[in-house]
Each structure stands twice: as structure tokens, then as C-alpha cells.
Design an enzyme around this catalytic site. Structure first.
Site, mmCIF file in Angstrom:
data_model
loop_
_atom_site.group_PDB
_atom_site.id
_atom_site.type_symbol
_atom_site.label_atom_id
_atom_site.label_comp_id
_atom_site.label_asym_id
_atom_site.label_seq_id
_atom_site.Cartn_x
_atom_site.Cartn_y
_atom_site.Cartn_z
ATOM 1 N N ASP A 177 -13.871 14.320 -4.167
ATOM 2 C CA ASP A 177 -14.044 15.565 -4.899
ATOM 3 C C ASP A 177 -15.269 15.399 -5.795
ATOM 4 O OD1 ASP A 177 -13.485 18.091 -6.225
ATOM 5 O OD2 ASP A 177 -11.382 17.795 -5.662
ATOM 6 N N THR A 219 -10.683 4.636 10.812
ATOM 7 C CA THR A 219 -10.527 3.899 12.068
ATOM 8 C C THR A 219 -10.030 4.786 13.211
ATOM 9 O OG1 THR A 219 -8.337 3.160 11.344
ATOM 10 C CG2 THR A 219 -10.183 1.658 10.995
ATOM 11 N N LYS A 231 0.829 -1.199 0.000
ATOM 12 C CA LYS A 231 0.000 0.000 0.000
ATOM 13 C C LYS A 231 0.866 1.252 0.000
ATOM 14 C CE LYS A 231 -2.372 1.530 3.670
ATOM 15 N NZ LYS A 231 -2.160 3.011 3.742
ATOM 16 N N ARG A 287 2.736 -0.532 11.065
ATOM 17 C CA ARG A 287 3.887 -0.477 11.970
ATOM 18 C C ARG A 287 4.407 -1.852 12.373
ATOM 19 N NH1 ARG A 287 0.166 3.455 13.539
ATOM 20 N NH2 ARG A 287 0.927 5.609 13.596
ATOM 21 N N LYS A 306 -7.458 8.113 -0.955
ATOM 22 C CA LYS A 306 -8.786 8.497 -0.463
ATOM 23 C C LYS A 306 -9.360 9.698 -1.216
ATOM 24 C CE LYS A 306 -7.845 6.651 4.174
ATOM 25 N NZ LYS A 306 -6.428 6.277 3.956
ATOM 26 N N ASP A 320 -3.538 4.275 -1.828
ATOM 27 C CA ASP A 320 -4.473 4.717 -0.803
ATOM 28 C C ASP A 320 -4.393 6.228 -0.641
ATOM 29 O OD1 ASP A 320 -6.262 4.784 1.301
ATOM 30 O OD2 ASP A 320 -4.777 4.172 2.794
#
Length: 222
Positions: A62, A112, A31, A202, A59, A57
């Protein structure tokens, strides 16, 4: 199908390339997020694509024409998955799907990092209610799947059916902290709740041996 998505969230192109090389053989997707794409644009995608399929990714959110144009650009970069915000509505999601038919459009429902209190601040209902509504809307508009927290994955799966991709970020290994995520879960819990893909950041990128951690997660899921 390999359900792991490794989040290469770094503005350092050399580090991104090194992580991609380490993790590419062990994951389903790499990603490239907003930080890396803002820093390096198509070069970040190319660095990841040299080692695995790419999930871009960014997002998008518009007007439909603008999102359609951006989706076409993403398709030209040969990305496999691309995120848009489900809250952009039916026309925007449909425009992305139509502009990039060979790219899996994933509609982000509720971040999240947001809990019910944060959603109430911006005039939205509880997370599970909002997530399921947006997931159903997105899939009907032509999205290949949705992004949601594990806590809503079972309800989303029931709403969108077995064919949709249900991608869950906020994945943490047992005993790890939440960091900036409000709604997190372990890999096994995510799969059990109906997720098809798990975004892990992470726990992989900060590990001494990222590939070994990826393999351990897959072995646990098997």
C-alpha cells in the site's frame, strides 16, 4: 540457527493452536498467513507466539504511510518477521523498516505460483531477472531479507550478500507434488542454493506426526 518455518495456513484457530504446539519446539518460526490472520487477527498471532517466534506473512502492499502503520501494529503484536511486497518500492519498504525497527522486514519478490509466462501477462520480465532486481532494491531500502523461490536463491544471495535473510517458500519433500506452486524444491536443494530459511506447509501440517517430519528434515540438513 533453525532454518525451518512452519506455515500454519488454516482459518481454524483450534487447529492452528494445536499445530503450533506440535511444531513450535522443532522449528525456527511459526508462520501465520493471510488466511489465519483474516479469520482471527491478533488471536492467531498469539496462538502461535505461545510456542515459537512468529513470522506474520500478510504481504503488505500500500502507500508508505499505510504500510508503516500496519508495521507498527505488527510490532506491537511482538512478531519477529513481517512480509511486504518488494514491488511496493523503496519508499514503502523503508517506511515499514523504520516503523518497526525490531521486526525483520522481508520483501516478497515474485510469488512462487508465478512462472515466466504469468509474469509476461502482467508486463514483467523473466522471474530471475525480476527477483534479483527487487531483492537488491529491498535490501538497499532496509529490509532484513527477501522471499524468493529456490530457483532464484543463488542469484539473490549473490545480490544481497551473506547477512540478508533469504527465505524460500515452495519447499516440497522428495516425491511430493507441486500443488499450486510453479517453482518448488527440496529442503536440501534450497540450502545448497543459498537459502537461510525454508517455508514448509503441507508436508508438515498434513502429516500424521508433524514434529517427526520437522525433525527428519533437520536431520537431513545436518
Amino acid at each position: 540457527m533453525n532454518p525451518l518455518v512452519a506455515a500454519l495456513d488454516t482459518p481454524d484457530l483450534d487447529r492452528l493452536g494445536a499445530l503450533a504446539g506440535d511444531l513450535g519446539p522443532s522449528v525456527g518460526y511459526l508462520k501465520v498467513g493471510l488466511e489465519a490472520y483474516t479469520a482471527h487477527g491478533p488471536a492467531a498471532v498469539a496462538a502461535a507466539a505461545a510456542h515459537a517466534r512468529v513470522f506474520l506473512d500478510v504481504k503488505l502492499h500500500d502507500i508508505p504511510t499505510t504500510v508503516a502503520g500496519a508495521a507498527r501494529v505488527a510490532a506491537d503484536l511482538d512478531v519477529d518477521l513481517l512480509t511486504v511486497h518488494a514491488s511496493g518500492g523503496t519508499a514503502m519498504i523503508a517506511a515499514a523498516a523504520e516503523a518497526a525497527p525490531d521486526v525483520g522486514i522481508l520483501a516478497v519478490t515474485v510469488l512462487t505460483s508465478l512462472d515466466d509466462a504469468a509474469l509476461a501477462e502482467v508486463g514483467q520480465g523473466p522471474a530471475e531477472e525480476q527477483v534479483v532486481r527487487l531483492a537488491a532494491l529491498a535490501f538497499a531500502a532496509g529490509a532484513a531479507g527477501v522471499v524468493c523461490a529456490v530457483s532464484e536463491a543463488r542469484a539473490v544471495r549473490a545480490a544481497v550478500g551473506p547477512a540478508a535473510l533469504v527465505v524460500t517458500p515452495g519447499i516440497r519433500l522428495a516425491g511430493a507434488g507441486h500443488d499450486d506452486q510453479a517453482r518448488v524444491a527440496t529442503p536440501r536443494a534450497a540450502i545448497d542454493q543459498g537459502a537461510s530459511h525454508l517455508v514448509v506447509g503441507r508436508a508438515l501440517t498434513q502429516a500424521g506426526d508433524p514434529a517427526a517430519v520437522a525433525r527428519a528434515i533437520l536431520e537431513d540438513l545436518a
